[in-house]
Design an enzyme around this catalytic site. Structure first.
Site, short mmCIF file in Angstrom:
data_model
loop_
_atom_site.label_atom_id
_atom_site.label_comp_id
_atom_site.label_asym_id
_atom_site.label_seq_id
_atom_site.Cartn_x
_atom_site.Cartn_y
_atom_site.Cartn_z
N ASP A 228 0.85 -1.19 0.00
CA ASP A 228 0.00 0.00 0.00
C ASP A 228 0.88 1.24 0.00
O ASP A 228 1.94 1.23 -0.64
CB ASP A 228 -0.94 -0.04 1.21
N HIS A 278 -3.67 5.97 3.63
CA HIS A 278 -4.43 4.79 3.21
C HIS A 278 -3.80 3.51 3.73
O HIS A 278 -4.49 2.62 4.27
CB HIS A 278 -4.53 4.76 1.69
N SER A 449 -11.33 -1.33 -0.47
CA SER A 449 -10.02 -1.35 0.20
C SER A 449 -10.11 -2.01 1.56
O SER A 449 -9.38 -2.96 1.86
CB SER A 449 -9.50 0.08 0.35
#
Length: 504
Positions: A228, A278, A449
Site C-alpha cells: 500500500d 491509506h 479497500s
C-alpha cells in the site's frame, strides 16, 4: 565414413545458424502510411474507453504498434518489455537463456534506434523476465513484436488519468473513501463494542462472526504482507506498541519500494513511512493490536505484519508507482515468512510488470487478496479492476450491512469478485472504524479497500488455526464458510464470509 558424417553435421549446423541469423536480421518492418503520425492523448484514451465501456479488460497486447509507440512518446519514451520462451516464462531463475533473450532484444532496439546500450536500457529486473527501455521509433516496436521472445510490450509511463490523478481532491477525500487523508473522527458508539483490555471492535466484525472466531484463532504465527502507501510513523500501535494489550510476541517490519521522482533512472526510495494515510488504515484493519488504548482492533490481532510503501496513492498511475508495486510483490514473494498478501490498490487496466509480480508471488505459494475497485468521479464505468481480476488474485468488494445484498455506494462488483465484506451501515452510511494516522485517534474507512484487508485478516485466522494447510486449503475453507457457496453470485462471488465457521 566418420569424417563424412562429421562434415554433414557441420554443414547442417552452418545452414541452421545462417537461417536463424537471417530470421533475426531480415525482419520486415513496415510502418503503415496511415499510422506514421503519433496518436494524441485524446485518441489513445478514446480507444481505452471504448474497450472498458464494453465490459472488457484492456490489454496493450491487443493494441496496434502505433498506439503503443504513441503512448510511450507521451511517457518519457519508456517501454516495458516482458520476454521469455513462452507466455508463462516470467521467472528469470527458471529461464536458462534469460540473458541471451535480453541481449537479443536489446540488439534489435540498438539496431532500429541507432543508439548504444547505455542510452537504451533503464533497468533490468533481478527476478522477472522484464526490462524497461527507451524507444523513440515505431519501427523498433514493430521489430520487437516480431521476436519469438516477446511476451508483451507496453508503454511504461503513460498516464491515462493525467491531471485528474494529480488533483489532490480527486485522490483524497473524506473518511468514508479509500483515498488519501490524515483525518480523524469521533466514533459513533453504535459502531463499536469495547472488549478486554480496552479495545474497540468495529461493528462489521460482528457481521462476519470475527469475535467468535477469536475463541479459536487470533492469527498467531501467520505473517500478512500489506502492499500500500506504507505505515504511519506517528501511529505507535503500528510501531513501538504493536505488542500491546492482548497482542504479544509478534513483529512488524516496514519497507519502501516507491521512488518519488520524475526521473525513471532514479532508484532511491522515499522510505517506508505512509505519506498518504491509506496504508495505515489497511494495516490497522488487518492486524492492529487488541489494545488497551481505546482504539479499534484489527482482525488478526496476533498476526505478524510486513508493510510496503509501494506507491504514492491508491491509483497506480505512472512508472514509479507500478515499479514499486512490482518490487513489493517480488519482495514478499521471496519472504518465506509471509503467507498472505493484501493489496487495496489497483488500476483500470492491465500492467504487465505488476502482473508478472503477482504471478511470481503466487508461484511462491502466497494467498493474494486484491481490491475489486472503488469508484471515483472518473472511473465509475469500470468493472472489477486490475490486478483483482487476475486468476492468481482473490478479488474482494464491499457491501452494505444486512441480508439483502447491496454493494456499497462506491464499490465495484462483477463476475470476477470472490468475496464480500459488510463495510457500510444501512442507516447513516458509516463505514469501518480503524486506528488513525496519529496516536490516540481513530477514523472511518470504506470501499473495497477495507473489505480486502478485512478478508486478508480472516485468512490469517484460518491459516493460524490450520498451520500445515496449503494456500488452496485455506481458500477452499473460506469459500465453504461463505454465503453463496457452492454457487457464485454473478456480482458478489461467494459473498460474506463467516469467520467462525471458517476456523472450525
Amino acid at each position: 565414413m566418420t569424417f563424412k558424417i562429421f562434415r554433414i553435421l557441420i554443414v547442417t549446423a552452418i545452414i541452421f545458424t545462417s537461417c536463424s541469423r537471417d530470421e533475426s536480421e531480415n525482419q520486415t518492418v513496415v510502418v503503415n502510411v496511415l499510422q506514421k503520425e503519433p496518436l494524441t492523448t485524446a485518441q489513445i484514451n478514446a480507444t481505452i474507453n471504448q474497450v472498458l465501456t464494453s465490459n472488457k479488460q484492456f490489454h496493450w497486447s491487443e493494441m496496434s504498434s502505433q498506439m503503443i509507440w504513441s503512448a510511450a512518446l507521451q511517457g518519457q519514451n519508456l517501454i516495458t518489455i516482458g520476454f521469455g520462451n513462452s507466455a508463462s516464462d516470467f521467472d528469470r531463475s527458471k529461464s536458462s537463456n534469460n540473458q541471451k533473450m535480453q541481449e537479443d532484444l536489446l540488439s534489435i532496439i540498438s539496431k532500429y534506434e541507432g543508439k548504444e546500450l547505455k542510452d537504451i536500457l533503464v533497468s533490468s529486473d533481478e527476478f522477472l523476465n522484464l526490462m524497461d527501455v527507451v524507444i523513440t521509433k515505431q519501427e523498433t516496436v514493430i521489430a520487437l513484436r516480431q521476436s519469438k521472445y516477446i511476451r508483451y510490450i507496453e508503454p511504461a509511463d503513460y498516464r491515462y488519468l493525467g491531471d485528474r490523478a494529480n488533483n489532490q481532491y480527486e485522490k483524497s477525500s473524506s473518511s468514508t473513501s479509500s483515498g488519501c487523508g490524515f483525518e480523524s473522527s469521533t466514533l459513533n458508539t453504535q459502531d463499536y463494542t469495547t472488549v478486554t483490555p480496552n479495545a474497540r471492535v468495529p461493528w462489521t466484525f460482528y457481521q462476519h462472526n470475527i469475535p467468535s472466531a477469536w475463541n479459536l484463532s487470533t492469527g498467531r504465527g501467520i505473517t500478512i504482507g500489506v502492499i500500500d502507501t506504507g505505515t504511519s510513523p506517528n501511529q505507535t500501535l503500528l510501531g513501538s506498541n504493536f505488542n500491546n494489550g492482548l497482542s504479544t510476541d509478534r513483529s512488524i517490519q516496514k519497507f519502501g519500494t516507491f521512488v518519488n521522482s520524475i526521473w525513471p533512472w532514479s532508484t532511491t526510495t522515499d522510505g517506508s513511512s505512509d505519506l498518504c494515510g491509506h496504508g495505515t488504515s489497511m494495516s490497522s484493519v488487518a492486524a492492529a493490536p487488541r489494545n488497551d488504548k481505546g482504539l479499534p482492533v484489527g482482525v488478526a490481532y496476533n498476526a505478524n505484519l510486513v508493510t510496503y510503501r509501494a506507491a504514492e496513492n491508491v491509483l497506480l498511475e505512472g512508472y514509479h508507482e507500478q515499479n514499486g508495486v512490482k518490487n513489493a510483490f517480488t519482495g514478499l514473494g521471496n519472504n518465506s515468512n509471509v503467507k498472505i498478501i493484501s493489496m487495496s490498490m489497483g488500476y483500470i487496466f492491465s500492467v504487465g510488470k505488476i502482473s508478472d509480480g503477482v504471478k511470481y508471488a503466487h508461484s511462491k505459494g502466497k494467498l493474494i487478496f486484491c481490491a475489486g475497485g472503488t469508484s471515483t468521479t472518473f472511473t465509475t464505468f469500470v468493472g472489477v479492476i486490475f490486478p483483482a481480476w487476475m486468476p492468481e488474485a482473490v478479488a474482494v468488494t464491499g457491501v452494505k450491512e444486512g441480508t439483502n445484498y447491496q454493494k456499497c455506494d462506491v464499490c465495484h462488483t462483477g463476475d470476477k469478485i470472490d468475496f464480500t465484506i459488510a463495510m457500510q451501515r444501512a442507516a447513516g452510511g458509516n463505514t469501518v472504524p480503524v486506528t488513525s494516522y496519529y496516536d490516540n485517534q481513530s477514523d472511518y474507512v470504506g470501499g473495497s479497500s477495507v473489505a480486502t484487508a478485512t478478508t486478508a485478516g480472516i485468512a490469517a485466522l484460518v491459516w493460524a488455526k490450520n498451520p500445515t494447510w496449503t494456500r488452496d486449503q485455506v481458500l477452499t475453507k473460506m469459500k465453504q464458510s461463505s454465503r453463496y457457496y457452492p454457487t457464485k453470485n454473478p456480482d458478489f462471488g461467494h459473498g460474506n464470509i463467516d469467520a467462525f465457521l471458517a476456523v472450525q
